[in-house]
Design a protein around this motif. Structure first.
Motif, PDB file in Angstrom:
ATOM      1  N   THR A 153       0.821  -1.245  -0.217  1.00  0.00           N
ATOM      2  CA  THR A 153      -0.106   0.126   0.003  1.00  0.00           C
ATOM      3  C   THR A 153       0.969   1.109  -0.038  1.00  0.00           C
ATOM      4  O   THR A 153       0.417   2.201  -0.597  1.00  0.00           O
ATOM      5  N   TYR A 154       1.889   1.463   0.801  1.00  0.00           N
ATOM      6  CA  TYR A 154       2.574   2.660   0.896  1.00  0.00           C
ATOM      7  C   TYR A 154       4.113   2.481   0.036  1.00  0.00           C
ATOM      8  O   TYR A 154       4.381   3.406  -0.698  1.00  0.00           O
ATOM      9  N   TYR A 155       4.842   1.407   0.498  1.00  0.00           N
ATOM     10  CA  TYR A 155       5.981   1.473  -0.121  1.00  0.00           C
ATOM     11  C   TYR A 155       5.969   1.296  -1.842  1.00  0.00           C
ATOM     12  O   TYR A 155       6.810   2.006  -2.172  1.00  0.00           O
ATOM     13  N   ALA A 156       4.921   0.654  -2.321  1.00  0.00           N
ATOM     14  CA  ALA A 156       4.988   0.564  -3.822  1.00  0.00           C
ATOM     15  C   ALA A 156       4.664   1.902  -4.212  1.00  0.00           C
ATOM     16  O   ALA A 156       4.910   1.981  -5.560  1.00  0.00           O
ATOM     17  N   GLY A 172      15.597  18.881 -13.775  1.00  0.00           N
ATOM     18  CA  GLY A 172      14.972  20.096 -13.909  1.00  0.00           C
ATOM     19  C   GLY A 172      13.448  19.910 -14.334  1.00  0.00           C
ATOM     20  O   GLY A 172      12.988  20.811 -15.215  1.00  0.00           O
ATOM     21  N   VAL A 173      12.833  18.817 -14.371  1.00  0.00           N
ATOM     22  CA  VAL A 173      11.655  18.531 -14.968  1.00  0.00           C
ATOM     23  C   VAL A 173      10.357  18.946 -14.066  1.00  0.00           C
ATOM     24  O   VAL A 173      10.480  18.522 -12.899  1.00  0.00           O
ATOM     25  N   LYS A 174       9.742  19.984 -14.473  1.00  0.00           N
ATOM     26  CA  LYS A 174       8.356  20.409 -13.568  1.00  0.00           C
ATOM     27  C   LYS A 174       7.151  19.761 -14.060  1.00  0.00           C
ATOM     28  O   LYS A 174       6.546  20.281 -14.935  1.00  0.00           O
ATOM     29  N   GLY A 175       6.895  18.508 -13.095  1.00  0.00           N
ATOM     30  CA  GLY A 175       6.028  17.791 -13.767  1.00  0.00           C
ATOM     31  C   GLY A 175       4.994  17.329 -12.688  1.00  0.00           C
ATOM     32  O   GLY A 175       4.582  18.417 -11.936  1.00  0.00           O
ATOM     33  N   LYS A 176       4.526  16.352 -12.565  1.00  0.00           N
ATOM     34  CA  LYS A 176       3.409  15.793 -11.600  1.00  0.00           C
ATOM     35  C   LYS A 176       3.777  14.424 -11.196  1.00  0.00           C
ATOM     36  O   LYS A 176       4.313  13.587 -11.756  1.00  0.00           O
ATOM     37  N   ILE A 177       3.255  14.329  -9.753  1.00  0.00           N
ATOM     38  CA  ILE A 177       3.148  13.072  -9.003  1.00  0.00           C
ATOM     39  C   ILE A 177       1.860  12.778  -8.648  1.00  0.00           C
ATOM     40  O   ILE A 177       1.548  13.717  -7.742  1.00  0.00           O
ATOM     41  N   VAL A 178       1.180  11.813  -9.071  1.00  0.00           N
ATOM     42  CA  VAL A 178      -0.147  11.462  -8.539  1.00  0.00           C
ATOM     43  C   VAL A 178       0.034  10.342  -7.875  1.00  0.00           C
ATOM     44  O   VAL A 178       0.120   9.383  -8.176  1.00  0.00           O
ATOM     45  N   PHE A 179      -0.594  10.476  -6.313  1.00  0.00           N
ATOM     46  CA  PHE A 179      -0.947   9.219  -5.678  1.00  0.00           C
ATOM     47  C   PHE A 179      -1.971   8.681  -5.564  1.00  0.00           C
ATOM     48  O   PHE A 179      -3.082   9.421  -5.975  1.00  0.00           O
ATOM     49  N   CYS A 180      -2.318   7.344  -5.141  1.00  0.00           N
ATOM     50  CA  CYS A 180      -3.458   6.912  -5.279  1.00  0.00           C
ATOM     51  C   CYS A 180      -3.575   6.407  -3.961  1.00  0.00           C
ATOM     52  O   CYS A 180      -3.073   5.115  -3.457  1.00  0.00           O
ATOM     53  N   SER A 181      -4.449   7.083  -2.764  1.00  0.00           N
ATOM     54  CA  SER A 181      -4.752   6.506  -1.726  1.00  0.00           C
ATOM     55  C   SER A 181      -6.030   5.708  -1.784  1.00  0.00           C
ATOM     56  O   SER A 181      -6.166   4.901  -2.658  1.00  0.00           O
ATOM     57  N   SER A 182      -6.936   6.006  -0.656  1.00  0.00           N
ATOM     58  CA  SER A 182      -8.274   5.256  -0.908  1.00  0.00           C
ATOM     59  C   SER A 182      -9.010   6.060   0.092  1.00  0.00           C
ATOM     60  O   SER A 182      -8.729   6.838   0.819  1.00  0.00           O
ATOM     61  N   ILE A 183     -10.413   5.838  -0.121  1.00  0.00           N
ATOM     62  CA  ILE A 183     -11.385   6.365   0.789  1.00  0.00           C
ATOM     63  C   ILE A 183     -11.010   6.076   2.327  1.00  0.00           C
ATOM     64  O   ILE A 183     -11.161   6.714   3.429  1.00  0.00           O
ATOM     65  N   LEU A 184     -10.241   4.937   2.369  1.00  0.00           N
ATOM     66  CA  LEU A 184     -10.019   4.185   3.628  1.00  0.00           C
ATOM     67  C   LEU A 184      -8.581   5.074   4.194  1.00  0.00           C
ATOM     68  O   LEU A 184      -7.951   4.664   5.212  1.00  0.00           O
ATOM     69  N   LEU A 215       9.263  23.834  -4.031  1.00  0.00           N
ATOM     70  CA  LEU A 215      10.567  24.276  -4.379  1.00  0.00           C
ATOM     71  C   LEU A 215      10.934  23.867  -5.712  1.00  0.00           C
ATOM     72  O   LEU A 215      11.858  24.712  -6.449  1.00  0.00           O
ATOM     73  N   TYR A 216      10.468  22.877  -6.386  1.00  0.00           N
ATOM     74  CA  TYR A 216      10.818  22.538  -7.699  1.00  0.00           C
ATOM     75  C   TYR A 216       9.945  22.606  -8.860  1.00  0.00           C
ATOM     76  O   TYR A 216      10.203  22.097  -9.921  1.00  0.00           O
ATOM     77  N   GLY A 217       8.741  23.134  -8.592  1.00  0.00           N
ATOM     78  CA  GLY A 217       7.741  23.356  -9.501  1.00  0.00           C
ATOM     79  C   GLY A 217       7.082  21.812  -9.963  1.00  0.00           C
ATOM     80  O   GLY A 217       6.764  21.726 -11.029  1.00  0.00           O
ATOM     81  N   ILE A 218       7.050  21.167  -8.936  1.00  0.00           N
ATOM     82  CA  ILE A 218       6.580  19.616  -9.177  1.00  0.00           C
ATOM     83  C   ILE A 218       5.246  19.831  -8.444  1.00  0.00           C
ATOM     84  O   ILE A 218       4.996  19.964  -7.214  1.00  0.00           O
ATOM     85  N   ASP A 219       4.134  19.574  -9.185  1.00  0.00           N
ATOM     86  CA  ASP A 219       2.629  19.287  -8.652  1.00  0.00           C
ATOM     87  C   ASP A 219       2.457  18.071  -8.102  1.00  0.00           C
ATOM     88  O   ASP A 219       2.861  17.119  -8.606  1.00  0.00           O
ATOM     89  N   VAL A 220       1.717  18.078  -6.743  1.00  0.00           N
ATOM     90  CA  VAL A 220       1.370  16.735  -6.328  1.00  0.00           C
ATOM     91  C   VAL A 220      -0.123  16.689  -6.091  1.00  0.00           C
ATOM     92  O   VAL A 220      -0.753  17.609  -5.644  1.00  0.00           O
ATOM     93  N   HIS A 221      -0.654  15.514  -6.423  1.00  0.00           N
ATOM     94  CA  HIS A 221      -2.178  15.186  -6.292  1.00  0.00           C
ATOM     95  C   HIS A 221      -2.170  13.932  -5.606  1.00  0.00           C
ATOM     96  O   HIS A 221      -1.409  13.011  -5.568  1.00  0.00           O
ATOM     97  N   VAL A 222      -3.254  13.570  -4.794  1.00  0.00           N
ATOM     98  CA  VAL A 222      -3.820  12.359  -4.009  1.00  0.00           C
ATOM     99  C   VAL A 222      -5.062  12.156  -4.360  1.00  0.00           C
ATOM    100  O   VAL A 222      -5.884  12.851  -4.181  1.00  0.00           O
ATOM    101  N   ALA A 223      -5.329  10.744  -4.836  1.00  0.00           N
ATOM    102  CA  ALA A 223      -6.774  10.265  -5.314  1.00  0.00           C
ATOM    103  C   ALA A 223      -7.243   9.485  -4.012  1.00  0.00           C
ATOM    104  O   ALA A 223      -6.472   8.480  -3.451  1.00  0.00           O
ATOM    105  N   PHE A 224      -8.476   9.500  -3.726  1.00  0.00           N
ATOM    106  CA  PHE A 224      -9.065   8.891  -2.531  1.00  0.00           C
ATOM    107  C   PHE A 224     -10.214   7.992  -3.132  1.00  0.00           C
ATOM    108  O   PHE A 224     -11.405   8.338  -2.823  1.00  0.00           O
ATOM    109  N   PRO A 225     -10.074   7.019  -4.092  1.00  0.00           N
ATOM    110  CA  PRO A 225     -11.271   6.302  -4.693  1.00  0.00           C
ATOM    111  C   PRO A 225     -11.819   5.419  -3.606  1.00  0.00           C
ATOM    112  O   PRO A 225     -11.178   4.982  -2.529  1.00  0.00           O
TER     113      PRO A 225
END
Length: 339
Positions: A153-156, A172-184, A215-225
């Motif tokens: 769940t976490y380390y993967a 110097g890549v200004k991109g995105k990291i999108v995590f998938c959590s859960s409603i749990l 600090l790096y221009g990297i966007d972070v998102h996290v989903a809770f399906p």
């Protein structure tokens, strides 16, 4: 002097109200610039099935280059055929890689392999969908099963984020990291002692990185399906405690395709916490802390509903658990966990 103070205060309040209304209008009418995945390189872990595959196909339909990562090569080959069927233009690059991403070394090797077709440039966006759930009662667990639960769940996701961020910062890549959590990752209940802790941890990591990666221009998102009707869900239900199944029997769930669309829409519109249904919005708004809101007006309504309804719902959950006590006693004796 008091009159001047009142004047300044009223001006400040008016300015604050104006800013709130502006923020709300940007949120409500989509005035902020939307992220376009077309010809961006998107890296998807857990991309051979379920929501990960659905998300990879949706990215392909939106013109992105897509690299999918999972362990099972046969499933990856089949998934790659589905990506090809979603191709929008001949420029798109689709690749599949068999790696284990529950270590930093495995994640780094997967990213390096995916970067080769792009002259070593790392992906623009990382969608971290790898994970699995094996529900059960806590007293049945072992040290090994608890560690495995955190790996799945976490380390993967955490190790892929670690390897990805190091490469993105270095290049110097200004991109995105999108995590998938859960409603749990907002709440938990009986049966999820090896699953929910990692999903809560993903939220904590995402909230840390959302701040740090400015600090790096990297966007972070996290989903809770919530419930996703996938092969993994069917496998999970085979070992899920009866009381957990009973509590979840009114859960409508969603297909991988529906979840993938909502996640991508949330990423494109710049949302940090991405929830996929009404109950997800209620839990998000009720546990938001200092997290940025998706809609000032709607989040207030969802939060009010949660303040009233969630304690009532939790009461019904606890009542269901207590009604199961006699059956559970027999279950424990049958397995030698109770004398």
């Amino acid at each position: 002097m008091p009159d001047a103070w009142v004047s300044v205060s009223l001006t400040s309040l008016a300015l604050l109200a104006g800013l709130v209304l502006l923020a709300a209008s940007v949120n409500m009418f989509g005035l902020s610039k939307r992220w376009d995945p077309s010809l961006k390189h998107c890296f998807v872990t857990g991309g051979s099935s379920g929501a990960g595959l659905a998300l990879a196909k949706l990215l392909a339909q939106n013109g992105a280059h897509v690299s999918i990562v999972a362990r099972d090569q046969a499933k990856l080959n089949k998934a790659l055929e589905e990506l090809e069927a979603a191709r929008q233009n001949p420029q798109q690059v689709f690749r599949a890689y068999s790696f284990s991403v529950n270590t930093e070394a495995g994640s780094a090797a997967a990213i390096e392999a995916a970067s080769e077709p792009f002259d070593g440039r790392c992906p623009d966006a990382f969608f971290l969908c790898a994970g699995a759930s094996r529900p059960g009662f806590f007293v049945e667990q072992t040290e090994e099963s608890l560690r495995t639960g955190m790996e799945q769940t976490y380390y993967a996701q955490a190790f892929t984020a670690l390897a990805a961020s190091k490469t993105m910062v270095q290049q110097g890549v200004k991109g995105k990291i999108v995590f998938c959590s859960s409603i749990l990752g907002y709440f938990s209940m009986v049966g999820y002692s090896t699953y929910s802790p990692g999903k809560f941890a993903i939220r904590g990591l995402a909230e840390t990185l959302q701040s740090e990666f400015m600090l790096y221009g990297i966007d972070v998102h996290v989903a809770f399906p919530g419930t996703i009707y996938s092969p993994g869900y069917s496998e999970e239900n085979r070992v899920k405690p009866k009381v957990t199944l009973k509590i979840e029997e009114t859960d409508e769930g969603a297909t991988p395709e529906v979840v993938a669309k909502i996640i991508l829409d949330g990423v494109r519109s710049g949302k940090f916490h991405i929830t996929v249904d009404f109950i997800g919005n209620v839990f998000r708004s009720s546990t938001a802390g200092s997290t940025e809101r998706n809609s000032y007006a709607l989040d207030w309504v969802h939060g009010l509903i949660g303040y009233i309804a969630l304690p009532i719902w939790r009461n019904s959950v606890d009542s269901t658990v207590l009604k199961h006590r006699e059956e559970h006693e027999a279950y424990l004796r049958e397995r030698g966990l109770r004398s």
